[in-house]
Motif scaffolding. Structure first.
Motif, PDB file in Angstrom:
ATOM      1  N   UNK A   1     -27.486   2.440  -7.144  1.00 45.47           N
ATOM      2  CA  UNK A   1     -26.684   1.370  -6.551  1.00 45.47           C
ATOM      3  C   UNK A   1     -26.730   1.414  -5.031  1.00 45.47           C
ATOM      4  N   UNK A   2     -26.894   2.600  -4.470  1.00 42.72           N
ATOM      5  CA  UNK A   2     -27.084   2.681  -3.023  1.00 42.72           C
ATOM      6  C   UNK A   2     -28.394   2.025  -2.607  1.00 42.72           C
ATOM      7  N   UNK A   3     -29.425   2.233  -3.426  1.00 42.89           N
ATOM      8  CA  UNK A   3     -30.718   1.598  -3.146  1.00 42.89           C
ATOM      9  C   UNK A   3     -30.618   0.080  -3.301  1.00 42.89           C
ATOM     10  N   UNK A   4     -29.857  -0.392  -4.286  1.00 36.78           N
ATOM     11  CA  UNK A   4     -29.682  -1.836  -4.477  1.00 36.78           C
ATOM     12  C   UNK A   4     -29.019  -2.465  -3.258  1.00 36.78           C
ATOM     13  N   UNK A   5     -27.976  -1.839  -2.747  1.00 38.19           N
ATOM     14  CA  UNK A   5     -27.310  -2.374  -1.552  1.00 38.19           C
ATOM     15  C   UNK A   5     -28.260  -2.381  -0.363  1.00 38.19           C
ATOM     16  N   UNK A   6     -29.034  -1.330  -0.208  1.00 37.37           N
ATOM     17  CA  UNK A   6     -29.979  -1.271   0.914  1.00 37.37           C
ATOM     18  C   UNK A   6     -31.071  -2.329   0.751  1.00 37.37           C
ATOM     19  N   UNK A   7     -31.464  -2.598  -0.481  1.00 44.40           N
ATOM     20  CA  UNK A   7     -32.491  -3.615  -0.715  1.00 44.40           C
ATOM     21  C   UNK A   7     -32.003  -4.995  -0.298  1.00 44.40           C
TER      22      UNK A   7
ATOM     23  N   UNK B   1     -38.854 -13.556  -1.836  1.00 45.53           N
ATOM     24  CA  UNK B   1     -39.723 -12.795  -2.739  1.00 45.53           C
ATOM     25  C   UNK B   1     -40.535 -11.775  -1.958  1.00 45.53           C
ATOM     26  N   UNK B   2     -41.076 -12.187  -0.822  1.00 40.26           N
ATOM     27  CA  UNK B   2     -41.942 -11.308  -0.022  1.00 40.26           C
ATOM     28  C   UNK B   2     -41.183 -10.073   0.456  1.00 40.26           C
ATOM     29  N   UNK B   3     -39.988 -10.268   0.991  1.00 39.08           N
ATOM     30  CA  UNK B   3     -39.238  -9.135   1.525  1.00 39.08           C
ATOM     31  C   UNK B   3     -38.604  -8.294   0.418  1.00 39.08           C
ATOM     32  N   UNK B   4     -38.249  -8.945  -0.704  1.00 37.45           N
ATOM     33  CA  UNK B   4     -37.632  -8.202  -1.805  1.00 37.45           C
ATOM     34  C   UNK B   4     -38.610  -7.207  -2.412  1.00 37.45           C
ATOM     35  N   UNK B   5     -39.872  -7.554  -2.440  1.00 36.96           N
ATOM     36  CA  UNK B   5     -40.860  -6.678  -3.058  1.00 36.96           C
ATOM     37  C   UNK B   5     -41.736  -5.957  -2.032  1.00 36.96           C
ATOM     38  N   UNK B   6     -41.269  -5.864  -0.801  1.00 39.41           N
ATOM     39  CA  UNK B   6     -42.038  -5.146   0.215  1.00 39.41           C
ATOM     40  C   UNK B   6     -42.173  -3.676  -0.174  1.00 39.41           C
ATOM     41  N   UNK B   7     -43.375  -3.259  -0.421  1.00 40.63           N
ATOM     42  CA  UNK B   7     -43.630  -1.891  -0.853  1.00 40.63           C
ATOM     43  C   UNK B   7     -44.671  -1.193  -0.003  1.00 40.63           C
TER      44      UNK B   7
ATOM     45  N   UNK C   1     -40.190   2.090 -14.996  1.00 37.31           N
ATOM     46  CA  UNK C   1     -40.355   0.747 -15.558  1.00 37.31           C
ATOM     47  C   UNK C   1     -39.014   0.033 -15.657  1.00 37.31           C
ATOM     48  N   UNK C   2     -37.962   0.767 -16.033  1.00 37.96           N
ATOM     49  CA  UNK C   2     -36.633   0.151 -16.098  1.00 37.96           C
ATOM     50  C   UNK C   2     -36.189  -0.328 -14.721  1.00 37.96           C
ATOM     51  N   UNK C   3     -36.434   0.483 -13.693  1.00 37.34           N
ATOM     52  CA  UNK C   3     -36.085   0.065 -12.327  1.00 37.34           C
ATOM     53  C   UNK C   3     -36.878  -1.163 -11.911  1.00 37.34           C
ATOM     54  N   UNK C   4     -38.151  -1.255 -12.324  1.00 36.71           N
ATOM     55  CA  UNK C   4     -38.953  -2.441 -12.005  1.00 36.71           C
ATOM     56  C   UNK C   4     -38.398  -3.674 -12.689  1.00 36.71           C
ATOM     57  N   UNK C   5     -37.963  -3.525 -13.946  1.00 33.48           N
ATOM     58  CA  UNK C   5     -37.397  -4.670 -14.660  1.00 33.48           C
ATOM     59  C   UNK C   5     -36.079  -5.130 -14.028  1.00 33.48           C
ATOM     60  N   UNK C   6     -35.262  -4.175 -13.597  1.00 35.27           N
ATOM     61  CA  UNK C   6     -34.024  -4.538 -12.914  1.00 35.27           C
ATOM     62  C   UNK C   6     -34.339  -5.269 -11.607  1.00 35.27           C
ATOM     63  N   UNK C   7     -35.385  -4.850 -10.921  1.00 31.06           N
ATOM     64  CA  UNK C   7     -35.800  -5.526  -9.697  1.00 31.06           C
ATOM     65  C   UNK C   7     -36.188  -6.966  -9.977  1.00 31.06           C
TER      66      UNK C   7
END
Length: 326
Positions: free
Chosen positions: A96-102, A256-262, A298-304
């Protein structure tokens, strides 16, 4: 002359019968159906899209419901565990900390990208032909730079010993920046990544918005100025409503671009220092690679995917509601 009169009189009175249209060449009817050939022509593209897009997504969904670790990766025998991976993920405070930072990373980038791109587009519209060509060419060149190459350049710019940024700040009298370790401080690394993503995204957004601005009739803007509207009022009341569909499209693409910046984060910091630059895509890869928990990754990717889709759905609903009110 009498023969002509007799021939004319022999014609029956009333409308002439319609002629039956000839069938199109090749035996095809007017509906445009040409048998199986159109489907055979598009079949390779459809099959390629299914293999490259749909199959990996379906495979990731399947793994997220399995106990899939390094042993299962080798043996190929994985058992289903239902929603156990999602329960583990959603009860992790770090997640959840990562979600807020995202969402913070996405919001900061999107606001800066849209604001700077709109300013650049408005400036380009008011330039002469020569300088307009120079600006657009520079934007295209910056946009064409590969992501990894641009990230490497930024790494060298902010290098603690050989970076141009530290050398320039030290030369200006800021001695505290001599050999300053930018990537060892979370806030500094976060700001550098935001600068990099904004720099890479502004060219596309600015060129697209400039193209939209060229479609706004000059008569409307002139009428607004005659009525006493200033530059900001004209922009808000005339220009932006006219280009709202393009602005919405660019905004959604930038989300989309910034959300998936990897790539930028992984090449530059790998999510560090600590978790200061870890967003959801980076978190998914870290979870999968660090402890070989491919199921949790994979679960984290699906949540993303779900979160990103939810943001876009909410925005589209708001956009359609505004269009219905007009």
């Amino acid at each position: 002359m009498s023969a002509v009169r007799e021939h004319t009189a022999s014609r029956p009175a009333g409308p002439r019968p319609d002629r039956t249209p000839l069938p199109p060449a090749g035996g095809r009817d007017s509906g445009g159906r040409g048998g199986p050939w159109p489907y055979l022509l598009v079949a390779p593209a459809v099959l390629g899209m299914l293999y490259l897009l749909v199959y990996p997504l379906a495979r990731a969904v399947l793994i997220s419901f399995q106990d899939f670790r390094l042993r299962e990766l080798i043996s190929g025998d994985a058992r289903f565990v239902g929603f156990a991976n999602y329960r583990t993920l959603l009860t992790d405070p770090r997640f959840w900390s990562v979600v807020r930072r995202t969402f913070l990373f996405m919001a900061v980038n999107v606001v800066l990208i849209m604001a700077i791109a709109l300013l650049v587009a408005l400036m380009t519209q008011r330039l002469g032909r020569l300088w307009r060509t120079v600006v657009l060419s520079s934007l295209v060149l910056a946009w064409a730079m590969p992501v990894v190459a641009a990230t490497t350049v930024f790494q060298w710019l902010f290098h603690s010993e050989f970076g141009v940024v530290n050398w320039s700040l030290t030369a200006l009298g800021f001695d505290s920046f001599e050999r300053y370790p930018w990537f060892a401080h979370g806030s500094a690394a976060f700001a550098i990544l935001v600068t990099l993503v904004v720099w890479q995204s502004v060219p596309f957004a600015a060129i697209t918005l400039y193209s939209a601005l060229t479609t706004v009739p000059a008569e409307l803007q002139e009428a607004a100025r005659i009525d006493g509207a200033g530059a900001l009022r004209t922009l808000r009341s005339v220009t932006l409503p006219m280009i709202r569909p393009i602005v919405t499209l660019v905004l959604c693409l930038e989300v989309i671009w910034t959300f998936k910046a990897f790539v930028q984060i992984w090449v530059m910091t790998k999510g560090g220092p600590g978790d200061a630059t870890t967003i959801l895509p980076v978190y998914a890869v870290q979870t999968a690679l660090s402890s070989q928990r491919y199921d949790l990754g994979s679960a984290a990717s699906m949540v993303t995917v779900v979160l990103m889709s939810g943001v876009l759905v909410l925005y589209f609903r708001q956009m359609f509601r505004q269009e219905n009110e007009l």
